[in-house]
Structure formats: C-alpha cells, structure tokens
Design an enzyme around this catalytic site. Structure first.
Site, PDB file in Angstrom:
ATOM      1  N   ASP A  87       0.815  -1.206   0.000  1.00 55.39           N
ATOM      2  CA  ASP A  87       0.000   0.000   0.000  1.00 55.39           C
ATOM      3  C   ASP A  87       0.855   1.264   0.000  1.00 55.39           C
ATOM      4  OD1 ASP A  87      -2.374  -1.341  -0.115  1.00 55.39           O
ATOM      5  OD2 ASP A  87      -2.794  -1.235   2.031  1.00 55.39           O
ATOM      6  N   ASN A 162      -6.211   8.270   1.367  1.00 58.80           N
ATOM      7  CA  ASN A 162      -6.674   7.496   2.513  1.00 58.80           C
ATOM      8  C   ASN A 162      -7.183   8.377   3.639  1.00 58.80           C
ATOM      9  OD1 ASN A 162      -6.412   4.900   1.590  1.00 58.80           O
ATOM     10  ND2 ASN A 162      -4.520   4.451   2.678  1.00 58.80           N
ATOM     11  N   ARG A 173       2.501  15.175  25.444  1.00 54.13           N
ATOM     12  CA  ARG A 173       1.410  16.128  25.605  1.00 54.13           C
ATOM     13  C   ARG A 173       0.096  15.544  25.108  1.00 54.13           C
ATOM     14  NH1 ARG A 173       3.337  21.495  25.866  1.00 54.13           N
ATOM     15  NH2 ARG A 173       1.179  22.004  26.372  1.00 54.13           N
ATOM     16  N   SER A 208      -7.883   1.004  12.113  1.00 53.35           N
ATOM     17  CA  SER A 208      -7.088   0.681  13.294  1.00 53.35           C
ATOM     18  C   SER A 208      -7.499   1.517  14.497  1.00 53.35           C
ATOM     19  CB  SER A 208      -5.600   0.909  13.008  1.00 53.35           C
ATOM     20  OG  SER A 208      -5.148   0.083  11.950  1.00 53.35           O
TER      21      SER A 208
END
Length: 346
Positions: A87, A162, A173, A208
């Site tokens: 990819d 994407n 942070r 994900s």
C-alpha cells in the site's frame, strides 16, 4: 465513487497512437524486480511502451523503457500506472496518477495490500486485461486539506487518498481539539489526534483507530478520534459535501497534519485544519470482478461459514464434516442438517 469504462478513443487509442504504461515498483526485493521485468517484457511484446521512474530504472534494468523523473508529469500520457508493491508503494504512485488521467492498478506484494487490485498469482490476467483494454475505471474520492493560522490566514495545504491525520508532535502532551462540521462547533476533547478519512481509507489508519468500514462506492467523509479523553468521541460519517474542521489550541501544544503518511504540514498555534472533498479524484483500474466484500473476507480472513460450523466433533481422530456456507451456496459442502450428521452436536 464513479465507475466508467475507458473510452476507446482516449484510453486505448491515444492521440499519438502510442499506448504507455508506467511501472511503479518497490525495488527493495529481488522477487518484485523479477516480476516487473517479466511483466515489462510482455507489455513491450504487445506493443505498449513501458515507462520507468528515474529513481527505480537502474535497479530494474529494463531495456527499451522510457525513463522519467518522479513528479507530477511522470504519468502524463500514460494510460495505466501498474504498481508492484504494498500500500505504501501504491500511495506513492497515486501522487503521480492523480495529476493526470492515468488509472492505477496494483499487484499486492506487501503484507496486506488492501489498495491493490491483483495478487501475484493473477498478474497474467491483469496484463492481458490491460493489453486488450478490458478493464473498468473507478473514480475514488480524495480529500483537500487546508491549514489556517489563528487569524484565518491560509498557511499551507495538501491532499489525501486514505486519510489526513491531525496529530500531536510531542508524545508527552495531550492535544486539545475543537471539532466543527460545516462551520458549526460540535464538540471538544483531549486526544492523540483526529483522522479525516475517505471510504477508500476506511480500512487503513481509520480502521485501526476504531472507525467503520465503508464500502468505496459510498460517497462520504469520516472523522475518527484517536485515544480521545471524552465520552462523546465516536467516529462520525458525514456528507461528502461537508467541511470537517479541527481546531488546535494556542497553549503551546504543537500539532501537524499528515496526509497518507507521506506529506506533512505544520499547524500554527491556535490554527485549524479544514478537510473537504477534493475536486480531483484518483482513478482506479479494475480488472477483477471481485466485490469489496470478497476483498474484506480475503484480506482479513473473515469466517463466512458460521460459528456453529466448527463446533463439535465426530469422535477421536475424526473431523466433523464442514458446514454448508449459506451465503455462497457452496454445493461442495455437506448440505445435510446437523441432526443428520453422525456425531454432530447442536
């Protein structure tokens, strides 16, 4: 997504009468180089001109090929860009194809290769389809990303196939963000970042991060928070005409936007990122009849025979006959009811 057939007058019969194919290859593996060489030889014998990128040409060593520099004009005049790799290689090639009318098709030689159209064992079919101009073209929605400072002055921009990821620069942070849709504030929270994704990218970073899988022919934009400190921080699916805005604080927390993991733009303190549908899609050449659902099953190894099909056994040393696949109507599977299968348990 819009599906069209390549017009005979423009795709397969270019103005100068010369059909060109650009190869974009992951040259870090010998097996990929070998496949690229044999594919180029076949295309050349079929009368097509093979074009290579200058940073890959030396490793490929393909005689008679055109060599062009990597850049917006690399795919100019090419009919198809054939990607051989994963990819990452596909997204790199998309930068070239998007600037032209060339269509992308990929041979998956990576780990997942969700963007690729073809597996290595079906390369011959893909090459044959290109030679005979027997493929369709899908236009995939892309994102336009614009960055503004605290005064609303445009400071930079990019695009993504994407996703565009607004992310903190310092890992220690927490990034406070304000989310707005179509100019109206919606919510705010602390997080690691926020993803704006396309349906094409829904199976990548957004997947994900817990986002939904969206079929590529659905025209929509996705907004997916990553590791948000909030009760209402769910993935959102909006109209393709919406503008997704992520505002960042002026308190010294540095942030940037990353497009497809390849292009980055720094976000000024107190600035914002606007993401909207781009007016320039990426064209994908489809040579296989497989549906998107079939791709999900193949790439993720999804069980399609039902959870009951693997329960029980017929005794020591004996396998229970596999259950009938009610979705695929697989006539080769055992079609008997379970109460008729010796040793089967309900």
């Amino acid at each position: 997504m819009t599906a069209v057939q390549p017009p005979e007058s423009t795709a397969c019969t270019p103005a100068d009468g010369v059909r060109r194919v650009l190869l974009a290859v992951h040259t870090g593996r010998a097996d990929i180089i070998d496949l690229a060489r044999t594919s180029a030889e076949r295309l050349q014998k079929a009368g097509l001109v093979v074009r290579l990128l200058d940073d890959e040409a030396a490793d490929l060593g393909i005689e008679g090929a055109e060599v062009v520099p990597f850049g917006p004009e690399a795919a100019d005049g090419a009919e198809v860009v054939i990607v051989m790799g994963g990819d990452g290689t596909f997204l790199r090639a998309a930068e070239l194809a998007r600037a032209t009318d060339a269509a992308l098709t990929g041979v998956n030689l990576g780990k997942v290769g969700f963007l690729a159209e073809t597996e290595p064992e079906t390369v011959e079919e893909t090459l044959s389809a290109i030679e005979q101009c027997e493929y369709s073209v899908e236009e995939r929605l892309t994102l336009q990303v614009d960055v503004f400072d605290a005064d609303g002055v445009w400071t930079g921009g990019t695009w993504a196939l994407n996703e565009a990821s607004v992310e903190k620069v310092e890992r220690s942070r927490v990034l406070d963000v304000v989310i707005a849709i179509d100019g109206r504030p919606l919510t705010s929270f602390g997080c690691d970042g926020v993803l704006a994704a396309t349906p094409t990218g829904s199976t990548a970073y957004a997947f994900s991060a817990g986002g939904p899988v969206v079929w590529p022919d659905v025209e929509a934009l996705l907004l997916v928070p990553t590791n948000a400190h909030a009760l209402f921080a769910r993935p959102l699916v909006t109209s393709p005409e919406s503008v997704l805005t992520v505002g960042v604080p002026a308190d010294g927390t540095r942030a940037r936007v990353s497009a497809d993991g390849r292009r980055t733009v720094e976000i000024p303190l107190g600035g914002r990122v606007d993401v909207r549908r781009s007016d320039r899609p990426v064209r994908i050449a489809r040579v296989q009849p497989r549906s998107f659902g079939d791709r999900l099953v193949a790439k993720f190894g999804l069980p399609v025979r039902g959870f009951r099909g693997g329960r029980g056994h017929a005794g020591p040393g004996q396998e229970l006959p596999r259950a009938r696949n009610v979705l695929l109507r697989d006539d080769t599977a055992d079609a008997r009811p379970r109460d008729e299968v010796p040793g089967a348990q309900a």
